[in-house]
Scaffold this motif. Structure first.
Motif, short mmCIF file in Angstrom:
data_model
loop_
_atom_site.label_atom_id
_atom_site.label_comp_id
_atom_site.label_asym_id
_atom_site.label_seq_id
_atom_site.Cartn_x
_atom_site.Cartn_y
_atom_site.Cartn_z
N LYS A 105 15.80 40.10 11.93
CA LYS A 105 14.64 39.21 11.95
C LYS A 105 15.07 37.75 11.93
CE LYS A 105 10.30 38.20 9.53
NZ LYS A 105 9.41 38.59 8.40
N GLU A 106 16.07 37.43 11.13
CA GLU A 106 16.56 36.06 11.04
C GLU A 106 17.13 35.61 12.38
OE1 GLU A 106 20.00 33.61 8.54
OE2 GLU A 106 19.00 35.32 7.60
N LEU A 107 17.88 36.49 13.03
CA LEU A 107 18.49 36.16 14.32
C LEU A 107 17.43 35.95 15.40
CD1 LEU A 107 21.24 35.94 15.86
CD2 LEU A 107 20.94 38.36 16.46
N VAL A 108 16.49 36.88 15.49
CA VAL A 108 15.45 36.78 16.52
C VAL A 108 14.55 35.56 16.27
CG1 VAL A 108 13.39 37.89 17.47
CG2 VAL A 108 15.47 39.24 17.08
N THR A 109 14.21 35.33 15.02
CA THR A 109 13.35 34.18 14.68
C THR A 109 14.00 32.88 15.11
OG1 THR A 109 12.37 35.36 12.81
CG2 THR A 109 12.20 32.96 12.80
#
Length: 398
Positions: free
Chosen positions: A243-247
């Motif tokens: 989630k952190e990467l995609v965000t």
């Protein structure tokens, strides 16, 4: 050596194929996207083997990725170990179906340059071309193999600070994803070319007994499976890191593809597997490849048509990424792309044809045997007959 193998036969196979797909060789991309591939250690949604109850979803963000995505089941040739075999298939378009039992291609066969997703992207002007694995660089000879596959740089655990977040002995996925972002940012300070990075995480490596892992995810029935419980909680941490990467890349203006998939299913209590497999969820034909399927997603930060019910095998990944990005493929990758329409799933345990039936690789009565045999011939030329390798097969048509 496959029956009937000659370099002339290799030429014949490719010539016949190229007549069919000459119009598909050139890139159609208006703007080449950054490509970030994450092979997440032991990332698998084991609920596809059979449903079981938990107090909450252990990979909610992964399950939420439906828009601008390609996703589904990816079948591999290994279970509970052998990460490098999945890497090998995904990067090189080769299949472990044609590799002798007990052999890891990285450690045995890659001793000279070999075409891969990395070399194909480099030929089309990509930069970065970084491999990263936050553990020992000598594992599976990656320190020697990655340069032969076309990578410019290889980051290992030695490139992380001593105080980097860990679970047990292994660097966390959160720290790993943060390093992807920092490598991208550092690269973009001085480069306009699109960025490619191939990352193999380490957080979820067995055994599942690391201290300090919260137990927020709980099983909804009474079965003594502490390894399964810890595994599910580790997956949740991987999901948070994804989630952190995609965000982050949602807010990047440059077009970007993030490819995220596991390498194999986990080594946890066999009693847990036996319990959940009583209600096996996939069609019976897939039982022939049981415990050999993990999940994948290709996410874009731009609009593209989604398909969230795909069934592929790891050898398809490079050609699928290139197709999705609108980039050119070399002849070998084109063959695998066409092959995958006829044989969508091939592993060391056999294959499933477009007719939905399971076959063993050596079954000469199969309606796909000619495709299977031709793939064997091309792969033999690629891996084993390197002195007579048909080089045009691995070049990009510019």
């Amino acid at each position: 050596k496959p029956e009937g193998y000659t370099t002339a036969k290799v030429d014949q196979i490719i010539q016949e194929y190229e007549k069919k797909s000459a119009n598909e060789q050139q890139s159609t991309a208006k703007q080449y996207p950054n490509i970030i591939t994450v092979v997440n250690e032991t990332f698998a949604d084991i609920k596809v083997l059979g449903d079981f109850k938990t107090n909450e979803d252990y990979m909610p963000y992964f399950h939420s990725l439906k828009k601008n995505t390609l996703s589904g089941q990816m079948f591999v040739s290994v279970f509970a170990g052998g990460t490098a075999s999945t890497e090998f298939e995904a990067l090189t378009s080769n299949s472990m179906a044609y590799i002798p039992n007990g052999i890891t291609a990285y450690t045995t066969y890659i001793n000279s340059p070999m075409t891969s997703l990395a070399s194909t992207l480099k030929a089309q002007g990509y930069g970065g071309i970084i491999a990263m694995h936050p553990y020992k660089g000598t594992g599976y000879k990656r320190n020697k193999v990655y340069p032969l596959l076309g990578f410019n740089k290889f980051l290992t655990m030695d490139d992380f600070a001593e105080d980097t977040e860990k679970y047990g002995l292994h660097i966390s996925d959160k720290a790993d994803m943060e390093r992807i972002i920092s490598e991208y940012e550092n690269y973009k300070k001085n480069n306009d070319k699109p960025f490619f990075m191939f990352n193999v995480t380490m957080q979820n490596h067995s055994p599942f007994d690391a201290a300090g892992v919260s137990k927020d995810i709980k099983l909804g029935y009474n079965i003594n499976s502490p390894q399964a419980v810890q595994y599910l909680n580790m997956l949740r941490k991987s999901d948070d890191a994804l989630k952190e990467l995609v965000t982050y890349f949602k807010n990047v203006k440059e077009p970007t593809l993030i490819i995220f998939f596991g390498d194999h299913e986990p080594k946890i209590e066999e009693s847990f597997y036996e319990e959940i497999e009583k209600g096996y969820k996939l069609d019976d034909v897939y039982k022939n490849l049981k415990k050999r399927n993990i999940q994948f997603v290709i996410w874009a930060n731009y609009d593209m048509k989604s398909d969230n019910n795909m069934y592929i095998s790891a050898n398809r990944m490079s050609s699928l990424v290139l197709e999705t990005a609108g980039l050119a493929q070399n002849g070998y990758q084109q063959f695998v792309s066409e092959f995958s329409k006829k044989v969508p799933i091939i592993t060391k345990k056999g294959y499933i044809g477009e007719d939905g039936n399971y076959y063993k690789t050596g079954d000469k009565t199969s309606p796909y045997y000619e495709w299977i045999h031709n793939y064997d011939i091309l792969q033999y030329n690629n891996i084993f007959d390197t002195k007579n390798r048909v080089q045009d097969l691995y070049k990009i048509a510019q």
